[in-house]
Design a protein around this motif. Structure first.
Motif, PDB file in Angstrom:
ATOM      1  N   ILE A 194     -14.108 -41.952 -61.381  1.00 16.17           N
ATOM      2  CA  ILE A 194     -13.409 -43.149 -60.906  1.00 16.17           C
ATOM      3  C   ILE A 194     -13.339 -43.140 -59.387  1.00 16.17           C
ATOM      4  N   LEU A 195     -12.984 -42.018 -58.823  1.00 17.78           N
ATOM      5  CA  LEU A 195     -12.857 -41.890 -57.374  1.00 17.78           C
ATOM      6  C   LEU A 195     -14.197 -42.131 -56.685  1.00 17.78           C
ATOM      7  N   ALA A 196     -15.267 -41.567 -57.199  1.00 17.71           N
ATOM      8  CA  ALA A 196     -16.581 -41.709 -56.577  1.00 17.71           C
ATOM      9  C   ALA A 196     -17.085 -43.152 -56.638  1.00 17.71           C
ATOM     10  N   VAL A 197     -16.937 -43.793 -57.780  1.00 20.47           N
ATOM     11  CA  VAL A 197     -17.415 -45.184 -57.921  1.00 20.47           C
ATOM     12  C   VAL A 197     -16.583 -46.120 -57.045  1.00 20.47           C
ATOM     13  N   ALA A 198     -15.280 -45.942 -57.034  1.00 22.87           N
ATOM     14  CA  ALA A 198     -14.422 -46.808 -56.228  1.00 22.87           C
ATOM     15  C   ALA A 198     -14.688 -46.608 -54.740  1.00 22.87           C
ATOM     16  N   ALA A 199     -14.939 -45.376 -54.317  1.00 21.86           N
ATOM     17  CA  ALA A 199     -15.261 -45.135 -52.907  1.00 21.86           C
ATOM     18  C   ALA A 199     -16.583 -45.792 -52.541  1.00 21.86           C
ATOM     19  N   ALA A 200     -17.573 -45.727 -53.429  1.00 16.84           N
ATOM     20  CA  ALA A 200     -18.855 -46.381 -53.165  1.00 16.84           C
ATOM     21  C   ALA A 200     -18.688 -47.898 -53.079  1.00 16.84           C
ATOM     22  N   ALA A 226      -7.637 -40.648 -57.731  1.00 19.42           N
ATOM     23  CA  ALA A 226      -7.129 -39.377 -57.214  1.00 19.42           C
ATOM     24  C   ALA A 226      -5.941 -38.885 -58.038  1.00 19.42           C
ATOM     25  N   ILE A 227      -5.093 -39.814 -58.462  1.00 16.67           N
ATOM     26  CA  ILE A 227      -3.942 -39.435 -59.300  1.00 16.67           C
ATOM     27  C   ILE A 227      -4.427 -38.907 -60.641  1.00 16.67           C
ATOM     28  N   VAL A 228      -5.404 -39.582 -61.263  1.00 17.43           N
ATOM     29  CA  VAL A 228      -5.937 -39.125 -62.554  1.00 17.43           C
ATOM     30  C   VAL A 228      -6.599 -37.764 -62.400  1.00 17.43           C
ATOM     31  N   TRP A 229      -7.345 -37.581 -61.322  1.00 19.31           N
ATOM     32  CA  TRP A 229      -8.002 -36.300 -61.064  1.00 19.31           C
ATOM     33  C   TRP A 229      -6.964 -35.184 -60.916  1.00 19.31           C
ATOM     34  N   GLY A 230      -5.924 -35.460 -60.134  1.00 14.92           N
ATOM     35  CA  GLY A 230      -4.862 -34.467 -59.957  1.00 14.92           C
ATOM     36  C   GLY A 230      -4.128 -34.166 -61.248  1.00 14.92           C
ATOM     37  N   PHE A 231      -3.835 -35.194 -62.024  1.00  8.33           N
ATOM     38  CA  PHE A 231      -3.173 -34.992 -63.307  1.00  8.33           C
ATOM     39  C   PHE A 231      -4.040 -34.144 -64.237  1.00  8.33           C
ATOM     40  N   GLY A 232      -5.338 -34.428 -64.259  1.00  8.10           N
ATOM     41  CA  GLY A 232      -6.243 -33.654 -65.110  1.00  8.10           C
ATOM     42  C   GLY A 232      -6.348 -32.208 -64.663  1.00  8.10           C
ATOM     43  N   SER A 233      -6.332 -31.980 -63.368  1.00  9.15           N
ATOM     44  CA  SER A 233      -6.421 -30.606 -62.869  1.00  9.15           C
ATOM     45  C   SER A 233      -5.140 -29.826 -63.136  1.00  9.15           C
ATOM     46  N   LEU A 234      -3.999 -30.458 -62.922  1.00 15.28           N
ATOM     47  CA  LEU A 234      -2.728 -29.765 -63.080  1.00 15.28           C
ATOM     48  C   LEU A 234      -2.346 -29.565 -64.545  1.00 15.28           C
ATOM     49  N   GLY A 238      -9.824 -34.701 -65.728  1.00 17.93           N
ATOM     50  CA  GLY A 238     -10.154 -34.472 -64.325  1.00 17.93           C
ATOM     51  C   GLY A 238     -11.529 -35.008 -63.955  1.00 17.93           C
ATOM     52  N   SER A 239     -12.502 -34.838 -64.847  1.00 13.82           N
ATOM     53  CA  SER A 239     -13.840 -35.328 -64.553  1.00 13.82           C
ATOM     54  C   SER A 239     -13.887 -36.853 -64.566  1.00 13.82           C
TER      55      SER A 239
END
Length: 102
Positions: A72-78, A51-59, A66-67
């Motif tokens: 990372i978020l999707a695989v870790a959640a699974a 989530a931090i990497v995604w936010g950093f990529g978006s901002l 961001g992608s």
């Protein structure tokens, strides 16, 4: 050979713990439980990092970063869901196997 095995046939195979010394079953169950807890905690930590990497990529206007964060978020959640539901998954598939062979 598979065509000879018909539904309703009991193969007569049952799990046994007799080959192990006393206390080994408890030890193995404890080790697997500990590993599952570590897996859940690690997956939650990776969800937070993703989530931090995604936010950093978006901002920072870097869609590639961001992608990667989303992946990372999707695989870790699974992984967290699979680790948390391992007992239910094992019970479900054990029941399916018993239904096939009984």
């Amino acid at each position: 050979m598979l065509d000879e095995l018909m539904a309703g046939t009991d193969p007569g195979v049952r799990p046994t713990w007799d080959a192990l010394p006393p206390g080994v079953r408890t030890f193995l169950v404890d080790v697997v439980g500990t590993l599952m807890n570590i897996g859940i905690l690690a997956a939650v930590a990776v969800v937070i990092a993703g989530a931090i990497v995604w936010g950093f990529g978006s901002l920072s206007n870097r869609p590639g970063v961001g992608s990667v964060g989303v992946k990372i978020l999707a695989v870790a959640a699974a992984v967290a869901i699979i680790c948390a539901g391992a007992n239910a998954l094992i019970g479900f598939f054990a029941g399916q196997g018993a239904a096939v062979f009984s």
